[in-house]
Motif scaffolding. Structure first.
Motif, PDB file in Angstrom:
ATOM      1  N   LEU A   1       0.819  -1.225   0.000  1.00 27.35           N
ATOM      2  CA  LEU A   1       0.000   0.000   0.000  1.00 27.35           C
ATOM      3  C   LEU A   1       0.853   1.276   0.000  1.00 27.35           C
ATOM      4  CD1 LEU A   1      -2.729  -0.979   2.672  1.00 27.35           C
ATOM      5  CD2 LEU A   1      -2.762  -1.365   0.204  1.00 27.35           C
TER       6      LEU A   1
ATOM      7  N   ASN B   1      -2.975  -1.193  12.313  1.00 25.91           N
ATOM      8  CA  ASN B   1      -3.310  -1.333  13.734  1.00 25.91           C
ATOM      9  C   ASN B   1      -4.806  -1.562  13.935  1.00 25.91           C
ATOM     10  OD1 ASN B   1      -3.628   0.195  16.730  1.00 25.91           O
ATOM     11  ND2 ASN B   1      -1.843  -1.103  16.465  1.00 25.91           N
TER      12      ASN B   1
ATOM     13  N   SER C   1      -4.250  -4.002  20.578  1.00 26.71           N
ATOM     14  CA  SER C   1      -4.257  -2.878  19.619  1.00 26.71           C
ATOM     15  C   SER C   1      -4.853  -1.629  20.267  1.00 26.71           C
ATOM     16  CB  SER C   1      -5.059  -3.238  18.374  1.00 26.71           C
ATOM     17  OG  SER C   1      -4.457  -4.329  17.730  1.00 26.71           O
TER      18      SER C   1
ATOM     19  N   THR D   1       8.323  -1.860  26.422  1.00 28.16           N
ATOM     20  CA  THR D   1       8.060  -2.112  25.000  1.00 28.16           C
ATOM     21  C   THR D   1       7.313  -3.424  24.755  1.00 28.16           C
ATOM     22  OG1 THR D   1      10.224  -3.149  24.780  1.00 28.16           O
ATOM     23  CG2 THR D   1      10.081  -0.814  24.212  1.00 28.16           C
TER      24      THR D   1
ATOM     25  N   TYR E   1       4.200  -6.258  24.671  1.00 24.20           N
ATOM     26  CA  TYR E   1       2.775  -6.184  24.354  1.00 24.20           C
ATOM     27  C   TYR E   1       2.022  -5.888  25.653  1.00 24.20           C
ATOM     28  CZ  TYR E   1       3.874  -8.487  19.931  1.00 24.20           C
ATOM     29  OH  TYR E   1       4.379  -8.786  18.701  1.00 24.20           O
TER      30      TYR E   1
HETATM   31  C1  LIG Z   1       7.055  -6.207  19.335  1.00 29.36           C
HETATM   32  C2  LIG Z   1       5.733  -5.560  18.979  1.00 29.36           C
HETATM   33  C3  LIG Z   1       5.034  -4.881  19.974  1.00 29.36           C
HETATM   34  C4  LIG Z   1       3.802  -4.286  19.676  1.00 29.36           C
HETATM   35  N1  LIG Z   1       3.122  -3.611  20.652  1.00 29.36           N
HETATM   36  C5  LIG Z   1       1.951  -3.007  20.351  1.00 29.36           C
HETATM   37  C6  LIG Z   1       1.240  -2.245  21.333  1.00 29.36           C
HETATM   38  O1  LIG Z   1       1.673  -2.076  22.474  1.00 29.36           O
HETATM   39  N2  LIG Z   1       0.060  -1.670  20.976  1.00 29.36           N
HETATM   40  C7  LIG Z   1      -0.433  -1.773  19.706  1.00 29.36           C
HETATM   41  O2  LIG Z   1      -1.489  -1.211  19.438  1.00 29.36           O
HETATM   42  N3  LIG Z   1       0.237  -2.468  18.755  1.00 29.36           N
HETATM   43  C8  LIG Z   1       1.400  -3.079  19.036  1.00 29.36           C
HETATM   44  N4  LIG Z   1       2.075  -3.769  18.066  1.00 29.36           N
HETATM   45  C9  LIG Z   1       1.546  -3.749  16.685  1.00 29.36           C
HETATM   46  C10 LIG Z   1       0.477  -4.795  16.376  1.00 29.36           C
HETATM   47  O3  LIG Z   1       0.665  -5.995  17.079  1.00 29.36           O
HETATM   48  C11 LIG Z   1       0.482  -5.092  14.866  1.00 29.36           C
HETATM   49  O4  LIG Z   1       1.729  -5.690  14.526  1.00 29.36           O
HETATM   50  C12 LIG Z   1       0.289  -3.836  14.018  1.00 29.36           C
HETATM   51  O5  LIG Z   1      -0.802  -3.091  14.481  1.00 29.36           O
HETATM   52  C13 LIG Z   1       0.068  -4.183  12.549  1.00 29.36           C
HETATM   53  O6  LIG Z   1       0.213  -3.000  11.793  1.00 29.36           O
HETATM   54  P1  LIG Z   1       0.992  -3.007  10.403  1.00 29.36           P
HETATM   55  O7  LIG Z   1       0.887  -1.656   9.810  1.00 29.36           O
HETATM   56  O8  LIG Z   1       2.364  -3.544  10.572  1.00 29.36           O
HETATM   57  O9  LIG Z   1       0.066  -4.001   9.553  1.00 29.36           O
HETATM   58  P2  LIG Z   1       0.413  -5.273   8.651  1.00 29.36           P
HETATM   59  O10 LIG Z   1       1.171  -6.291   9.428  1.00 29.36           O
HETATM   60  O11 LIG Z   1       0.988  -4.853   7.350  1.00 29.36           O
HETATM   61  O12 LIG Z   1      -1.087  -5.780   8.395  1.00 29.36           O
HETATM   62  C14 LIG Z   1      -1.900  -6.262   9.448  1.00 29.36           C
HETATM   63  C15 LIG Z   1      -3.243  -6.734   8.860  1.00 29.36           C
HETATM   64  O13 LIG Z   1      -4.040  -5.628   8.472  1.00 29.36           O
HETATM   65  C16 LIG Z   1      -4.327  -5.662   7.050  1.00 29.36           C
HETATM   66  N5  LIG Z   1      -4.204  -4.269   6.599  1.00 29.36           N
HETATM   67  C17 LIG Z   1      -3.188  -3.406   6.904  1.00 29.36           C
HETATM   68  N6  LIG Z   1      -3.457  -2.186   6.422  1.00 29.36           N
HETATM   69  C18 LIG Z   1      -4.656  -2.273   5.789  1.00 29.36           C
HETATM   70  C19 LIG Z   1      -5.462  -1.329   5.094  1.00 29.36           C
HETATM   71  N7  LIG Z   1      -5.107  -0.045   4.978  1.00 29.36           N
HETATM   72  N8  LIG Z   1      -6.627  -1.761   4.566  1.00 29.36           N
HETATM   73  C20 LIG Z   1      -7.011  -3.056   4.702  1.00 29.36           C
HETATM   74  N9  LIG Z   1      -6.295  -3.987   5.355  1.00 29.36           N
HETATM   75  C21 LIG Z   1      -5.133  -3.596   5.894  1.00 29.36           C
HETATM   76  C22 LIG Z   1      -3.298  -6.598   6.447  1.00 29.36           C
HETATM   77  O14 LIG Z   1      -3.761  -7.229   5.262  1.00 29.36           O
HETATM   78  C23 LIG Z   1      -3.095  -7.591   7.593  1.00 29.36           C
HETATM   79  O15 LIG Z   1      -4.113  -8.560   7.580  1.00 29.36           O
HETATM   80  C24 LIG Z   1       3.282  -4.375  18.349  1.00 29.36           C
HETATM   81  C25 LIG Z   1       3.993  -5.068  17.360  1.00 29.36           C
HETATM   82  C26 LIG Z   1       5.201  -5.652  17.652  1.00 29.36           C
HETATM   83  C27 LIG Z   1       5.940  -6.376  16.552  1.00 29.36           C
END
Ligand SMILES: Cc1cc2nc3c(=O)[nH]c(=O)nc-3n(C[C@H](O)[C@H](O)[C@H](O)COP(=O)(O)OP(=O)(O)OC[C@H]3O[C@@H](n4cnc5c(N)ncnc54)[C@H](O)[C@@H]3O)c2cc1C
Length: 293
Positions: free
Chosen positions: A48, A114, A122, A186, A188
């Motif tokens: 994206l 997210n 989340s 940091t 979860y």
């Molecule tokens: C170590 C670690 C700690 C974390 N701690 C937290 C925390 O404390 N709080 C918190 O809120 N989050 C936390 N996260 C983040 C959370 O767990 C997810 O990894 C993150 O929200 C996913 O976002 P992304 O942009 O990487 O999405 P991606 O991994 O790219 O996608 C996630 C999903 O959403 C879909 N998707 C993404 N964007 C869109 C879109 N625009 N339209 C339609 N579908 C879409 C994808 O197809 C997929 O199914 C943490 C992550 C890690 C790795």
């Protein structure tokens, strides 16, 4: 169409066409912090990144956040110079964003990822429930946060792409607060909680919204306790009753890391911290006097 392909569309209609093109498993790829850590077998991805969905804009009515905006960008919004003039919702969005994961993670995790890839921890879904946010999609749909997070967002979204989060600014003077509870800064979160409220006479809550994440997969509002709090002066006694009401109202799923009762206790402690702050010092004083009687 081959499996394990990464598509790089430059326009939204092109991205939608690919997403809806066939039976193959094709997933939108945002920050990749879920998708690339746990890759789906035989899936193809639509990157994206080239769709110009990375922005934070505001006019007099709304704050608009593009789906590819990172949590890192939200954690410094508004810029420091503008903060001095007063932040919308007392900096609720920034405080929530800065509490998410670590700096490298925040620079990858996107607002869209997210909320669509909902996990129990989340955070943004909780904030959007507090702020009556709307989720805008490439197919032109507009979902109120209440609807979008009423079940797993992916089942509501179907083969569509979230393009923007829109938040009305008419209530930007309300006081917001966000607290995360996790084993390390940091990690979860075990749970997080947010409040958005209006005070009158320093110690009376005119209106409040309360939300928690990390209790079940879906973010949770506390409607019953919110109603009890309406127009209540925050004395030590009411705070005690309200904390109990909040703990009773919480629906908590099993979590391998901690017992349900432990989460219930933490929930009460975080709530107390959130409502005892500099904005209602009057309330704290009333509560303290009450306690010493
Ligand atoms: C170590 C670690 C700690 C974390 N701690 C937290 C925390 O404390 N709080 C918190 O809120 N989050 C936390 N996260 C983040 C959370 O767990 C997810 O990894 C993150 O929200 C996913 O976002 P992304 O942009 O990487 O999405 P991606 O991994 O790219 O996608 C996630 C999903 O959403 C879909 N998707 C993404 N964007 C869109 C879109 N625009 N339209 C339609 N579908 C879409 C994808 O197809 C997929 O199914 C943490 C992550 C890690 C790795």
């Amino acid at each position: 169409m081959n499996n394990n392909t990464v598509y790089l569309p430059k326009k939204l209609p092109e991205a939608l066409k690919i997403l809806n093109s066939g039976k193959e498993k094709i997933l939108p790829l945002a920050g990749g912090t879920t998708l690339l850590i746990n890759p789906t077998e035989n899936a193809s991805y639509i990157e994206l990144d080239g769709l110009n969905l990375n922005y934070i804009k505001s006019d007099k009515n709304n704050l608009s956040v593009g789906a590819m905006t990172t949590i890192g960008q939200l954690s410094v919004w508004p810029q420091a110079q503008k903060r001095a003039q007063g932040e919308p919702w007392n900096g609720l969005i920034r405080k929530c964003a800065i509490a998410i994961a670590s700096t490298p993670n925040r620079n990858m995790i996107t607002a869209g990822g997210n909320i669509v890839g909902l996990r129990p921890w989340s955070a943004l879904p909780g904030v959007l429930l507090l702020l009556d946010g709307k989720i805008i999609t490439a197919k032109g749909k507009i979902y109120p946060a209440k609807e979008f997070f009423s079940k797993l967002p992916k089942t509501i979204l179907g083969k569509d792409i979230v393009t923007e989060i829109r938040i009305p600014l008419d209530n930007k003077d309300l006081i917001g607060g966000w607290k995360k509870f996790s084993l390390t800064s940091t990690d979860y979160p075990i749970l997080s909680m947010g409040v958005l409220y209006k005070l009158k006479n320093k110690s009376t809550i005119e209106n409040i919204k309360i939300v928690a994440t990390g209790l079940t997969i879906l973010p949770q509002r506390f409607i019953k306790t919110e109603k009890l709090l309406k127009n209540k002066q925050l004395t030590a006694n009411t705070i005690k009753l309200l904390t109990k009401s909040l703990q009773d109202e919480a629906v908590i799923s099993a979590d391998i890391r901690v017992a349900k009762d432990y989460k219930r206790e933490i929930l009460g402690a975080i709530f107390l911290e959130l409502i005892n702050n500099k904005y209602n010092r009057g309330a704290t004083e009333v509560a303290e006097k009450d306690k010493n009687k």
